[in-house]
Design an enzyme around this catalytic site. Structure first.
Site, mmCIF file in Angstrom:
data_model
loop_
_atom_site.group_PDB
_atom_site.id
_atom_site.type_symbol
_atom_site.label_atom_id
_atom_site.label_comp_id
_atom_site.label_asym_id
_atom_site.label_seq_id
_atom_site.Cartn_x
_atom_site.Cartn_y
_atom_site.Cartn_z
ATOM 1 N N LEU A 48 0.818 -1.217 0.000
ATOM 2 C CA LEU A 48 0.000 0.000 0.000
ATOM 3 C C LEU A 48 0.852 1.268 0.000
ATOM 4 O O LEU A 48 0.386 2.318 -0.451
ATOM 5 C CB LEU A 48 -0.955 0.021 1.193
ATOM 6 C CG LEU A 48 -2.118 -0.960 1.142
ATOM 7 C CD1 LEU A 48 -2.948 -0.864 2.410
ATOM 8 C CD2 LEU A 48 -2.971 -0.748 -0.084
ATOM 9 N N GLY A 50 3.224 1.956 -1.904
ATOM 10 C CA GLY A 50 3.461 2.363 -3.281
ATOM 11 C C GLY A 50 2.223 2.347 -4.151
ATOM 12 O O GLY A 50 2.275 2.689 -5.328
ATOM 13 N N HIS A 51 1.080 1.965 -3.601
ATOM 14 C CA HIS A 51 -0.156 1.854 -4.409
ATOM 15 C C HIS A 51 -1.302 2.530 -3.671
ATOM 16 O O HIS A 51 -2.155 1.859 -3.111
ATOM 17 C CB HIS A 51 -0.480 0.378 -4.629
ATOM 18 C CG HIS A 51 -1.456 0.128 -5.734
ATOM 19 N ND1 HIS A 51 -2.815 0.071 -5.548
ATOM 20 C CD2 HIS A 51 -1.263 -0.075 -7.047
ATOM 21 C CE1 HIS A 51 -3.415 -0.180 -6.693
ATOM 22 N NE2 HIS A 51 -2.498 -0.278 -7.615
ATOM 23 N N PHE A 52 -1.422 3.732 -3.659
ATOM 24 C CA PHE A 52 -0.631 4.811 -4.202
ATOM 25 C C PHE A 52 -0.233 5.721 -3.056
ATOM 26 O O PHE A 52 -1.045 5.948 -2.173
ATOM 27 C CB PHE A 52 -1.444 5.576 -5.242
ATOM 28 C CG PHE A 52 -1.758 4.747 -6.462
ATOM 29 C CD1 PHE A 52 -0.816 4.598 -7.467
ATOM 30 C CD2 PHE A 52 -2.965 4.097 -6.591
ATOM 31 C CE1 PHE A 52 -1.101 3.846 -8.597
ATOM 32 C CE2 PHE A 52 -3.253 3.336 -7.713
ATOM 33 C CZ PHE A 52 -2.323 3.210 -8.720
ATOM 34 N N MET A 57 -4.727 2.210 -1.938
ATOM 35 C CA MET A 57 -5.859 1.381 -2.329
ATOM 36 C C MET A 57 -5.370 -0.016 -2.645
ATOM 37 O O MET A 57 -4.281 -0.199 -3.178
ATOM 38 C CB MET A 57 -6.652 1.992 -3.478
ATOM 39 C CG MET A 57 -5.914 2.218 -4.756
ATOM 40 S SD MET A 57 -6.958 2.957 -6.026
ATOM 41 C CE MET A 57 -6.915 4.662 -5.564
#
Length: 155
Positions: A48, A50-52, A57
């Site tokens: 999470l 890095g996303h985003f 999410m």
């Protein structure tokens, strides 16, 4: 089928390590036929970050993985068929990712086996999200449905 021991027994039939399991609780299991489970998006999952960044999410592809894991639990729990060794997801059919989950939300998963042929298992799965409602002072839950099925083939 809600006990931690039941879940652990079922999860032990999967090849995944604890770091890559997306089933927190089995809520229903009809061994070898169907099942339902939940995964709480905690917010501390490493992916999470890095996303985003700033707006985490749950990746849609991991929704498919979570549903495939539940299908694997259903398949591996069949009392008439010994558990398959090295069960793996080998195909996805007609997958539509219509949304995602955010930290604090609960992913509700469903899986129903639709066919078996030797080491090949086919399942129809679905994911939906239950989240605290965004209404000030609200206490209920809103269920956003992403029920376009996730078709899986496991071998």
């Amino acid at each position: 089928m809600n006990s931690a021991a039941d879940l652990q027994r079922a999860l032990n039939l999967l090849p995944h390590g604890a770091e890559f399991r997306f089933l927190d609780r089995l809520t229903k299991l009809n061994p070898g036929h169907s099942g339902e489970s939940e995964y709480q998006v905690r917010g501390d999952e490493p992916f999470l970050r890095g996303h985003f960044p700033g707006e985490p999410m749950f990746p849609g592809v991991l929704l498919a993985e979570a549903a495939a894991q539940l299908a694997g639990v259903v398949a591996q729990s069949d009392p008439k068929i010994p558990p398959l060794k090295n069960l793996k997801l080998t195909a996805l059919r007609q997958v539509k990712i219509l949304g995602t989950a955010r930290p604090g939300e609960t992913i509700l998963l469903e899986a129903k086996l639709t066919g078996r042929l030797g080491n090949l298992v086919q399942a129809q799965t679905a994911a939906s999200v239950e989240r605290p409602d965004g209404v000030a002072g609200g206490t209920g839950f809103e269920r956003r449905s992403y029920r376009a099925g996730l078709g899986h083939i496991l071998t």
